[in-house]
Scaffold this motif. Structure first.
Motif, mmCIF file in Angstrom:
data_model
loop_
_atom_site.group_PDB
_atom_site.id
_atom_site.type_symbol
_atom_site.label_atom_id
_atom_site.label_comp_id
_atom_site.label_asym_id
_atom_site.label_seq_id
_atom_site.Cartn_x
_atom_site.Cartn_y
_atom_site.Cartn_z
ATOM 1 N N PHE A 57 -16.912 40.355 29.077
ATOM 2 C CA PHE A 57 -15.424 40.830 29.567
ATOM 3 C C PHE A 57 -15.789 42.247 28.560
ATOM 4 O O PHE A 57 -16.179 42.769 28.242
ATOM 5 C CB PHE A 57 -14.565 40.267 27.814
ATOM 6 N N ASP A 58 -14.250 42.409 29.873
ATOM 7 C CA ASP A 58 -13.812 44.157 29.257
ATOM 8 C C ASP A 58 -12.261 44.225 28.306
ATOM 9 O O ASP A 58 -11.273 43.487 28.735
ATOM 10 C CB ASP A 58 -13.492 44.441 31.290
ATOM 11 N N SER A 59 -12.934 44.839 26.948
ATOM 12 C CA SER A 59 -11.787 44.694 26.254
ATOM 13 C C SER A 59 -10.395 46.120 26.616
ATOM 14 O O SER A 59 -9.592 45.428 25.914
ATOM 15 C CB SER A 59 -12.400 45.430 24.689
ATOM 16 N N THR A 92 -8.021 46.793 18.248
ATOM 17 C CA THR A 92 -8.553 46.107 16.934
ATOM 18 C C THR A 92 -8.705 44.225 17.118
ATOM 19 O O THR A 92 -10.213 43.562 16.666
ATOM 20 C CB THR A 92 -8.390 45.900 15.628
ATOM 21 N N GLU A 93 -7.582 44.145 17.445
ATOM 22 C CA GLU A 93 -7.766 41.727 16.860
ATOM 23 C C GLU A 93 -8.080 41.874 18.140
ATOM 24 O O GLU A 93 -8.994 40.596 18.143
ATOM 25 C CB GLU A 93 -6.040 41.651 17.582
ATOM 26 N N VAL A 94 -7.770 42.193 19.744
ATOM 27 C CA VAL A 94 -8.796 41.628 20.579
ATOM 28 C C VAL A 94 -10.418 41.888 20.017
ATOM 29 O O VAL A 94 -10.917 40.769 20.534
ATOM 30 C CB VAL A 94 -8.877 43.060 22.001
ATOM 31 N N LEU A 95 -11.190 42.729 19.634
ATOM 32 C CA LEU A 95 -12.917 42.967 19.244
ATOM 33 C C LEU A 95 -12.524 42.112 17.943
ATOM 34 O O LEU A 95 -13.704 41.293 17.858
ATOM 35 C CB LEU A 95 -12.567 44.346 18.933
ATOM 36 N N GLY A 146 -11.296 53.209 22.816
ATOM 37 C CA GLY A 146 -10.852 53.191 21.274
ATOM 38 C C GLY A 146 -11.262 52.093 20.405
ATOM 39 O O GLY A 146 -11.566 52.257 19.728
ATOM 40 N N ALA A 147 -12.450 51.802 20.941
ATOM 41 C CA ALA A 147 -13.032 50.937 19.961
ATOM 42 C C ALA A 147 -14.059 51.371 18.933
ATOM 43 O O ALA A 147 -14.368 51.061 18.286
ATOM 44 C CB ALA A 147 -13.672 49.461 20.910
#
Length: 255
Positions: A85-87, A117-120, A136-137
């Motif tokens: 996955f590419d965040s 943040t929700e994706v991570l 952003g991570a």
């Protein structure tokens, strides 16, 4: 609603087992497509050696966005039979595309960061993933804490090389990074992003620096380093980390 439920069917890396991730972690082919690689016997052997101890632990590749980072993530997923996955791409899909992301960046930056943040959060709750994480991570404590659920790896590529990829080879950055102009202008913008993110990169469990790999292999130029070189070094570092973890666990056992 869960952020990732907006996305479609996942793309699975070459020769992955039949087990599928939950629907909430799906993504369109255009955002998670991983090119099958012709893995060398050396890479296959190293991946097979570390896989049992890795036990499906997620891997997060951080660092300035570059072709070297993204191709290394895809190659690594293929070698370990992981999902890729590419965040940044997942966030773009969830928010409605590149234009929507640009709008969020201008009018609702907090909302965009919350989406990252929700994706991570969802990705970090899973196993057997290689996540190519966006800048952003690493720019808030909550995201860094989420990545502690797995192993984080800083793919360190010289900024001048990344600038060259953007200017001369039209490397496409995520919509959240509006970098353009001449080579000096692009390099200046990349430097600003790097300075904002460097402390976050430095929290990674290990670093794979392109310059170090080139030196170890005796290459005269950085361009001589291949994706396979980077991934093999990454696998070696993962093996070292897992060995250290095992030794610490054994040392903590009562006599």
């Amino acid at each position: 609603m869960e952020l990732l439920q907006f996305l479609g069917r996942p793309t699975i890396c070459h020769h992955l087992p039949s087990r599928k991730p939950p629907r909430a972690l799906s993504a369109h082919d255009s955002t998670t497509k991983a090119t099958p690689f012709d893995l060398s016997l050396t890479v296959k052997r190293k991946a097979s050696v570390i896989s049992p101890d890795l036990k499906g632990t997620c891997l997060f590749l951080v660092g300035i966005n570059s072709p070297i980072k993204s191709s290394s993530a895809k190659f690594l997923a293929d070698a370990l039979r992981y999902y890729y996955f590419d965040s940044d791409s997942v966030v773009e899909e969830a928010l409605g595309g590149k234009d929507a992301v640009r709008s969020f960046m201008k009018t609702n930056l907090k909302g965009f960061r919350d989406s990252e943040t929700e994706v991570l959060k969802q990705l970090s709750s899973m196993g057997r993933l290689v996540v190519c994480a966006g800048n952003g991570a690493v720019q808030c404590a909550a995201n860094l804490a989420l990545m502690r659920h797995g192993i984080s790896i800083w793919i360190d590529v010289p900024l001048d090389m990344v600038a060259k990829h953007i200017v001369e080879e039209n490397f496409q950055l995520p919509a959240s990074e509006t970098i353009n102009g001449s080579y000096p202008e692009v390099l200046t913008q990349l430097t600003a992003i790097y300075e904002d993110s460097r402390s976050g990169y430095a929290t990674a469990d290990t670093t794979i620096a392109l310059q170090n790999v080139a030196s170890q292999l005796g290459y005269d130029t950085l361009d001589a380093v291949t994706t396979e070189d980077m991934v093999l070094e990454t696998l070696k570092e993962i093996e070292r980390l897992m060995r250290s973890k095992k030794l610490m666990e054994e040392a903590a056992r009562p006599f």
